[in-house]
Structure formats: structure tokens, C-alpha cells
Design a protein around this motif. Structure first.
Motif, PDB file in Angstrom:
ATOM      1  N   ASP A  77       0.833  -1.210   0.000  1.00  0.00           N
ATOM      2  CA  ASP A  77       0.000   0.000   0.000  1.00  0.00           C
ATOM      3  C   ASP A  77       0.864   1.255   0.000  1.00  0.00           C
ATOM      4  O   ASP A  77       0.572   2.236  -0.678  1.00  0.00           O
ATOM      5  CB  ASP A  77      -0.953   0.008   1.200  1.00  0.00           C
ATOM      6  N   ALA A  78       1.960   1.235   0.759  1.00  0.00           N
ATOM      7  CA  ALA A  78       2.877   2.377   0.800  1.00  0.00           C
ATOM      8  C   ALA A  78       3.544   2.583  -0.556  1.00  0.00           C
ATOM      9  O   ALA A  78       3.687   3.718  -1.024  1.00  0.00           O
ATOM     10  CB  ALA A  78       3.917   2.174   1.895  1.00  0.00           C
ATOM     11  N   GLU A  79       3.943   1.503  -1.207  1.00  0.00           N
ATOM     12  CA  GLU A  79       4.552   1.597  -2.545  1.00  0.00           C
ATOM     13  C   GLU A  79       3.550   2.156  -3.560  1.00  0.00           C
ATOM     14  O   GLU A  79       3.902   2.976  -4.403  1.00  0.00           O
ATOM     15  CB  GLU A  79       5.045   0.228  -3.009  1.00  0.00           C
ATOM     16  N   ILE A  80       2.302   1.696  -3.480  1.00  0.00           N
ATOM     17  CA  ILE A  80       1.257   2.180  -4.394  1.00  0.00           C
ATOM     18  C   ILE A  80       1.033   3.673  -4.189  1.00  0.00           C
ATOM     19  O   ILE A  80       0.943   4.440  -5.153  1.00  0.00           O
ATOM     20  CB  ILE A  80      -0.052   1.389  -4.186  1.00  0.00           C
ATOM     21  N   ALA A  81       0.964   4.114  -2.934  1.00  0.00           N
ATOM     22  CA  ALA A  81       0.751   5.533  -2.645  1.00  0.00           C
ATOM     23  C   ALA A  81       1.904   6.380  -3.174  1.00  0.00           C
ATOM     24  O   ALA A  81       1.691   7.451  -3.754  1.00  0.00           O
ATOM     25  CB  ALA A  81       0.576   5.735  -1.141  1.00  0.00           C
ATOM     26  N   ALA A  82       3.131   5.905  -3.007  1.00  0.00           N
ATOM     27  CA  ALA A  82       4.301   6.643  -3.497  1.00  0.00           C
ATOM     28  C   ALA A  82       4.290   6.717  -5.027  1.00  0.00           C
ATOM     29  O   ALA A  82       4.563   7.781  -5.605  1.00  0.00           O
ATOM     30  CB  ALA A  82       5.584   5.978  -3.000  1.00  0.00           C
ATOM     31  N   ALA A  83       3.962   5.614  -5.677  1.00  0.00           N
ATOM     32  CA  ALA A  83       3.917   5.605  -7.144  1.00  0.00           C
ATOM     33  C   ALA A  83       2.811   6.519  -7.649  1.00  0.00           C
ATOM     34  O   ALA A  83       3.004   7.259  -8.625  1.00  0.00           O
ATOM     35  CB  ALA A  83       3.706   4.177  -7.654  1.00  0.00           C
TER      36      ALA A  83
END
Length: 121
Positions: A16-22
Motif C-alpha cells: 500500500d505504501a509503494e502504491i501511494a508513493a507511485a
């Protein structure tokens, strides 16, 4: 070996953190590109967002139809000339009957059911 619940939740949080950053990175780039195109071609905000500020009018569903011209009227507002001083029932558009599962229960049916439930206690 399969991961346990704690490991799966940790992996989900990391993803979820990676998706938000992307999403943040890509949306920033997309907005930069939009600004570049607007400046390059000199678009106005009305050209870019033509419907902003316009209220959608709910004209309602047509209730009457002129069989000769196909013109319709919702039954609200000033009646058109083709229906003035005529029996409006002659111009009604047949509405499909809702299927039994689609109908919401009527208040009287609900009240009766509630009365039966109270009586059985």
C-alpha cells in the motif's frame, strides 16, 4: 511455506505504501504535463473543463408522447401545444411494471408486518 496473517498484513501495508508513493510520483508528473500543454496551446479553463460550474438539470423522465411527432413532455411546467386542451391519458407513455424483486415494500405492507410481529410477541 505460506505466510501467516501478521506477515501478510505487513506485506499488504508495504505494498500500500509503494502504491501511494507511485501514485504521488505519477500524478505529479501528469499534472506537470497538463500545465505544459495548457501553456503551450493557450487553453482556457473553460476549454479544459467545459462542464465545471454548470448545473445538471434534472428534466425528469418523459411521461407523455405525441404519437405524430414523437415529441415528449414530462408533465411538469407549461404543457406543449400538442397536448393542450386534450385528454392527457391518450398521450401517456406505457411504463414497464417493475419486477416483484425490484419493488420496494409499501409503507402499509411494512406497517402490517410490524403489527403482526408485535402481536406475535
Amino acid at each position: 511455506m505460506p505466510m501467516n496473517l501478521k506477515e501478510l498484513l505487513a506485506a499488504k501495508a508495504a505494498l500500500d505504501a509503494e502504491i501511494a508513493a507511485a501514485r504521488k510520483t505519477e500524478s505529479t508528473e501528469a499534472l506537470r504535463r497538463v500545465h505544459q500543454l495548457v501553456n503551450e496551446f493557450g487553453f482556457t479553463s473553460q476549454q479544459v473543463f467545459p462542464l465545471v460550474g454548470l448545473k445538471a438539470k434534472n428534466k425528469g423522465e418523459a411521461k407523455y408522447r405525441n404519437p405524430e411527432t414523437g415529441a415528449t413532455w414530462t408533465g411538469r411546467g407549461k404543457p406543449p401545444a400538442w397536448i393542450l386542451d386534450k385528454n392527457r391519458d391518450d398521450f401517456l407513455i406505457a411504463q414497464p411494471e417493475p419486477e416483484a424483486g425490484d419493488r420496494a415494500p409499501y409503507l402499509a405492507e411494512m406497517a402490517a408486518a410490524a403489527g403482526r410481529n408485535q402481536a406475535s410477541r
